[in-house]
Motif scaffolding. Structure first.
Motif, mmCIF file in Angstrom:
data_model
loop_
_atom_site.group_PDB
_atom_site.id
_atom_site.type_symbol
_atom_site.label_atom_id
_atom_site.label_comp_id
_atom_site.label_asym_id
_atom_site.label_seq_id
_atom_site.Cartn_x
_atom_site.Cartn_y
_atom_site.Cartn_z
ATOM 1 N N ALA A 43 -13.068 93.069 -86.577
ATOM 2 C CA ALA A 43 -13.792 91.855 -86.180
ATOM 3 C C ALA A 43 -14.268 91.184 -87.467
ATOM 4 O O ALA A 43 -14.659 91.866 -88.415
ATOM 5 C CB ALA A 43 -14.971 92.210 -85.293
ATOM 6 N N TYR A 95 -15.819 95.861 -89.092
ATOM 7 C CA TYR A 95 -16.536 94.607 -88.844
ATOM 8 C C TYR A 95 -16.860 94.018 -90.218
ATOM 9 O O TYR A 95 -17.676 94.581 -90.958
ATOM 10 C CB TYR A 95 -17.808 94.886 -88.037
ATOM 11 C CG TYR A 95 -18.530 93.644 -87.514
ATOM 12 C CD1 TYR A 95 -17.895 92.415 -87.391
ATOM 13 C CD2 TYR A 95 -19.859 93.721 -87.113
ATOM 14 C CE1 TYR A 95 -18.562 91.295 -86.885
ATOM 15 C CE2 TYR A 95 -20.536 92.610 -86.590
ATOM 16 C CZ TYR A 95 -19.869 91.405 -86.495
ATOM 17 O OH TYR A 95 -20.539 90.300 -85.991
ATOM 18 N N GLN A 139 -17.611 91.983 -75.614
ATOM 19 C CA GLN A 139 -17.469 92.982 -76.664
ATOM 20 C C GLN A 139 -17.333 94.420 -76.145
ATOM 21 O O GLN A 139 -16.825 95.276 -76.871
ATOM 22 C CB GLN A 139 -18.606 92.880 -77.670
ATOM 23 C CG GLN A 139 -19.969 93.196 -77.114
ATOM 24 C CD GLN A 139 -21.069 92.893 -78.111
ATOM 25 O OE1 GLN A 139 -20.815 92.657 -79.291
ATOM 26 N NE2 GLN A 139 -22.305 92.905 -77.649
ATOM 27 N N TYR A 151 -13.837 95.020 -76.631
ATOM 28 C CA TYR A 151 -13.413 95.305 -78.012
ATOM 29 C C TYR A 151 -13.408 96.836 -78.173
ATOM 30 O O TYR A 151 -12.491 97.414 -78.710
ATOM 31 C CB TYR A 151 -14.396 94.808 -79.074
ATOM 32 C CG TYR A 151 -14.735 93.363 -79.234
ATOM 33 C CD1 TYR A 151 -14.282 92.375 -78.379
ATOM 34 C CD2 TYR A 151 -15.545 92.982 -80.309
ATOM 35 C CE1 TYR A 151 -14.649 91.045 -78.584
ATOM 36 C CE2 TYR A 151 -15.905 91.674 -80.532
ATOM 37 C CZ TYR A 151 -15.464 90.699 -79.659
ATOM 38 O OH TYR A 151 -15.843 89.386 -79.876
ATOM 39 N N SER A 192 -15.435 86.907 -84.496
ATOM 40 C CA SER A 192 -16.552 87.291 -83.643
ATOM 41 C C SER A 192 -17.871 86.993 -84.354
ATOM 42 O O SER A 192 -17.887 86.407 -85.434
ATOM 43 C CB SER A 192 -16.411 88.787 -83.317
ATOM 44 O OG SER A 192 -17.300 89.158 -82.300
ATOM 45 N N ILE A 206 -10.237 89.920 -84.659
ATOM 46 C CA ILE A 206 -11.063 89.179 -83.693
ATOM 47 C C ILE A 206 -12.112 88.387 -84.463
ATOM 48 O O ILE A 206 -12.963 88.980 -85.149
ATOM 49 C CB ILE A 206 -11.786 90.115 -82.703
ATOM 50 C CG1 ILE A 206 -10.808 91.075 -82.036
ATOM 51 C CG2 ILE A 206 -12.537 89.296 -81.635
ATOM 52 C CD1 ILE A 206 -11.473 92.131 -81.149
ATOM 53 N N THR A 232 -15.520 81.848 -81.159
ATOM 54 C CA THR A 232 -15.652 83.296 -80.969
ATOM 55 C C THR A 232 -15.820 83.583 -79.483
ATOM 56 O O THR A 232 -16.485 82.804 -78.803
ATOM 57 C CB THR A 232 -16.872 83.841 -81.733
ATOM 58 O OG1 THR A 232 -18.053 83.174 -81.261
ATOM 59 C CG2 THR A 232 -16.734 83.646 -83.220
ATOM 60 N N PRO A 233 -15.215 84.648 -78.964
ATOM 61 C CA PRO A 233 -14.219 85.466 -79.652
ATOM 62 C C PRO A 233 -12.843 84.818 -79.590
ATOM 63 O O PRO A 233 -12.510 84.172 -78.604
ATOM 64 C CB PRO A 233 -14.229 86.769 -78.831
ATOM 65 C CG PRO A 233 -14.662 86.369 -77.470
ATOM 66 C CD PRO A 233 -15.548 85.176 -77.624
#
Lengths: 196, 171
Positions: free
Chosen positions: A87, A117, A68, A71, A57, A55, A134-135
């Motif tokens: 992400a 992340y 989110q 997510y 982001s 993703i 994003t996203p």
């Protein structure tokens, strides 16, 4: 004059992002990225036994903030089943405006991120994916082939009013060994702030 | 008998004056009408200008920093070119309508402006199927042809925008 106009027309009509095509391999699979745990990770290493959700982001986009929570819930549901989530923050031009590595750590803690992340320091991953906003989601199968790209679902602000959970459907179909019935979708989002 | 009047600190008095002046300016400024619209509604609007004006459609949102940054330039160019009509289409959430109106007023936009009233997918595909969904998004339609002569995602410079506008006016 006519020639000039044709050239200008070609220039202006060519200014749209070119997303990674379905069936493509994971771009830059071995590129190591700093991850908020303090380790470095590549997408090849992040790939789960059944697949990988990438993703694009950030911390600062209202569209990300609206989506989110999904997510987190999707990662909680599908990571134990072999599909890992990562992400990637490619907002290189916004490192001083809320998208620094330190900000990413804080953001992940604040919103209970239960997935990787990582930082894309010079937006190279985003460029390689043809990611523009994003996203933006890319789902790869166990062999690292792109099977779905686009949006999470059709309602950012109201999760209880989602009619089409695009990514969830794609994940279910992938795990069931079925072809993805809707492999490409779109949603509005914030532009990725590429390195200048 | 003397009556002691309450003493109002000068700082508060000044703030109240500014507030009153602000409300006065707000109430006297030309109004903005925010109209819900689908992609098809926008394309119908574009079609109505065919033969008389080139049209620039800008999809923006108050939460989109690059959109907000380029907005004054678009307003300036709309004023500079008589043969150009600019349609601003906000992609803000419907509950943020008043914030959109306030922003448009501050930018000096008057008359009808638009608020996206359609799902993202249908709106994107209806306006331009190869648009990724990134904001801001701009389409420029030729004055005579009524067809798209330029389109781009993200911000552009004044020079690039004016080149597209001139192209649309000649087209």
């Amino acid at each position: 004059m006519h020639r000039k106009m044709i050239l200008a027309l070609c220039f202006f009509t060519g200014l749209l992002a070119k997303e990674l095509i379905l069936g493509a391999d994971i771009p830059l699979p071995d590129r190591k990225m700093p991850e908020i745990s303090g380790q470095e990770i590549s997408l090849q290493e992040a790939l789960g036994s059944q697949g990988l959700v990438v993703i694009f982001s950030c911390n600062t986009c209202p569209w990300v903030k609206a989506w989110q929570d999904r997510y987190v819930s999707l990662a909680a549901e599908y990571q134990p089943r072999g599909i890992r989530f990562i992400a990637i923050n490619s907002n290189a031009a916004y490192r001083e405006k809320g998208d620094s590595f330190a900000d990413m750590k804080t953001h992940a803690r604040q919103y209970g991120y239960n997935f990787l992340y990582a930082l894309d320091p010079q937006s190279e991953l985003a460029k390689a994916f043809g990611a523009s906003h994003t996203p933006q989601v890319f789902l790869f199968d166990a062999h690292g082939k792109l099977v779905y790209r686009g949006a999470i679902d059709d309602n950012a602000r109201h999760p209880d009013q989602v009619e089409r959970p695009y990514l969830k459907n794609a994940l279910d179909e992938l795990l069931a060994g079925k072809p993805i019935s809707l492999p490409s979708t779109k949603a509005l989002g914030c532009s990725i702030k590429f390195a200048e | 008998m003397d009556v002691a009047l309450p003493v109002i600190p000068i700082r508060i008095l000044r703030s109240l004056t500014y507030l009153a002046l602000g409300l006065l300016v707000e109430s006297c400024s030309p109004s903005v009408k925010l109209q819900p619209a689908t992609a098809q509604d926008i394309l119908r609007e574009v079609n109505q200008s065919r033969g008389s004006q080139a049209v620039l459609v800008n999809v923006w949102a108050t939460w989109c920093q690059p959109c907000v940054e380029e907005f004054p330039l678009l307003v300036k160019l709309d004023r500079r070119y008589d043969q150009l009509q600019t349609l601003f289409v906000s992609a803000d959430f419907p509950e943020d309508k008043s914030r959109v109106v306030q922003f448009l007023k501050r930018q000096g936009v008057t008359g009808i402006s638009f608020l996206k009233d359609q799902s993202d997918q249908a709106f994107i595909d209806g306006l331009s199927p190869d648009w990724s969904g990134t904001l801001p998004f701009t389409l420029v339609f030729g004055k005579e042809s009524g067809t798209v002569v330029a389109r781009w995602e993200g911000k552009r410079t004044q020079e690039q925008m004016e080149a597209a506008i001139r192209l649309a006016i000649q087209n």
